[in-house]
Design an enzyme around this catalytic site. Structure first.
Site, PDB file in Angstrom:
ATOM      1  N   ASN A  13       0.871  -1.179   0.000  1.00 55.58           N
ATOM      2  CA  ASN A  13       0.000   0.000   0.000  1.00 55.58           C
ATOM      3  C   ASN A  13       0.908   1.229   0.000  1.00 55.58           C
ATOM      4  OD1 ASN A  13      -1.892   1.979   0.431  1.00 55.58           O
ATOM      5  ND2 ASN A  13      -2.338   1.409   2.556  1.00 55.58           N
ATOM      6  N   TRP A  14       1.068   1.813  -1.184  1.00 54.83           N
ATOM      7  CA  TRP A  14       1.996   2.945  -1.307  1.00 54.83           C
ATOM      8  C   TRP A  14       1.422   4.244  -0.737  1.00 54.83           C
ATOM      9  CZ3 TRP A  14       3.808   2.068  -7.100  1.00 54.83           C
ATOM     10  CH2 TRP A  14       4.722   1.009  -7.117  1.00 54.83           C
ATOM     11  N   LYS A  15       0.128   4.247  -0.451  1.00 50.15           N
ATOM     12  CA  LYS A  15      -0.549   5.457   0.066  1.00 50.15           C
ATOM     13  C   LYS A  15      -0.298   6.636  -0.897  1.00 50.15           C
ATOM     14  CE  LYS A  15      -0.154   3.427   4.610  1.00 50.15           C
ATOM     15  NZ  LYS A  15      -0.047   3.571   6.045  1.00 50.15           N
ATOM     16  N   HIS A 114      -9.665   1.809   4.823  1.00 53.32           N
ATOM     17  CA  HIS A 114      -8.369   1.917   5.507  1.00 53.32           C
ATOM     18  C   HIS A 114      -8.510   2.864   6.703  1.00 53.32           C
ATOM     19  CE1 HIS A 114      -4.186   2.871   6.327  1.00 53.32           C
ATOM     20  NE2 HIS A 114      -3.898   1.735   5.722  1.00 53.32           N
ATOM     21  N   GLU A 174      -5.785  -4.191  11.155  1.00 51.24           N
ATOM     22  CA  GLU A 174      -4.824  -3.079  11.194  1.00 51.24           C
ATOM     23  C   GLU A 174      -4.993  -2.316  12.507  1.00 51.24           C
ATOM     24  OE1 GLU A 174      -4.011  -0.644   7.845  1.00 51.24           O
ATOM     25  OE2 GLU A 174      -3.031  -2.510   7.330  1.00 51.24           O
ATOM     26  N   GLY A 180       1.765   2.807  10.726  1.00 53.31           N
ATOM     27  CA  GLY A 180       2.681   3.924  10.511  1.00 53.31           C
ATOM     28  C   GLY A 180       3.525   4.295  11.713  1.00 53.31           C
ATOM     29  N   SER A 212       3.068  -1.580  10.453  1.00 52.45           N
ATOM     30  CA  SER A 212       4.517  -1.664  10.653  1.00 52.45           C
ATOM     31  C   SER A 212       5.075  -3.055  10.336  1.00 52.45           C
ATOM     32  CB  SER A 212       4.885  -1.234  12.079  1.00 52.45           C
ATOM     33  OG  SER A 212       4.425   0.081  12.325  1.00 52.45           O
TER      34      SER A 212
END
Ligand code: PGA
Length: 251
Positions: A13-15, A114, A174, A180, A212
């Protein structure tokens, strides 16, 4: 019932990161890492499915790498995912991207709900429910993010995720503290959450861990029974690191 023949799903997930030239560099480096191991098709366990989720406008660029036989990457060594989808099917919703449009670009997976969208964009369970329905209608596989068990129940009430269907969604557990932060959950706790999620939605639902995840902890999470993959944010931005995650070995 299992969604696909794969046994492990590793999702990048490159965001809101990487521009067009950075994506090209990423693809070339990832291709190099993969070809160091020889033919990906021969060496990587074929049961691992890799999914790359770029920002919307970069999807065609990533699919060019996916399909181009002249690139260092083998064709079809990864699938393409989107980071979001419109809750509306089509029409006057400026700036939105529909499930049908994503499907027409070769997208296979969509991250839905998300925690960053819930937090920063106020996304609700009802919107998430709509998005899941549209994904299923257009043959996209939703990866539904859940931070707390209550969210599973709330979405399940409106979406009936546990109904038998040939397109069960995939759930990504998540935990908020781990996303993050560089502080992942423990594999044991992630496993407990995965089994709690399966109790609500059924044993056949796939559960991924996200928060993470990196090359040092990937194998510990994937060794846990009931965790069938990873949703990787920051660590997926580095192609060398991501290649290590994809080629994890269970110890
Ligand atoms: P992270 O993000 O790996 O940077 O914690 C995971 C995610 O948000 O999906």
């Amino acid at each position: 019932m299992i969604l696909f023949m794969t046994e492990t799903l590793i999702v990048a997930n490159w965001k809101e990161n990487l521009d067009a030239s950075e994506v090209k560099t990423w693809m070339q480096e990832f291709g190099k890492q993969e070809s160091k191991r020889g033919s990906v098709q021969e060496n990587r366990d074929p049961k691992i499915e890799v999914v790359i989720c770029p920002s919307f406008p970069l999807i065609p660029l990533v699919s060019n790498f996916q399909l181009s036989s002249s690139s260092t990457l083998q064709p079809s060594i990864f699938q393409i995912g989107a980071q979001n989808v419109s809750e509306f099917e089509k029409g006057a919703y400026t700036g939105e991207v529909s499930a049908q449009q994503l499907k027409s670009l070769g997208v296979e997976y969509v991250i839905v709900g998300h925690p960053e969208r819930r937090e920063h964009l106020g996304e609700t369970n009802e919107q998430i429910n709509q998005k899941i329905k549209l994904c299923l209608k257009y043959g996209l596989k939703p990866i539904v993010c859940i931070s707390e068990l209550d969210q599973v129940k709330a979405i399940n009430e409106v979406s009936h995720l546990s109904l038998p269907t040939s397109q069960s969604p995939i759930i990504a557990y998540e935990p908020l503290f781990a996303v993050g932060s560089g502080q992942p959950d423990t594999p044991v706790n992630a496993q407990k959450q995965a089994s709690a999620i399966k109790k609500v939605l059924g044993e056949d639902v796939w559960v991924l861990y996200g928060g993470s995840a990196d090359s040092r902890n990937a194998s510990s999470f994937l060794a846990e029974k009931g965790i069938q993959g990873l949703l990787v944010g920051a660590a997926s931005l580095d192609p060398v690191e991501f290649a290590k995650i994809v080629n994890y070995e269970l110890h």
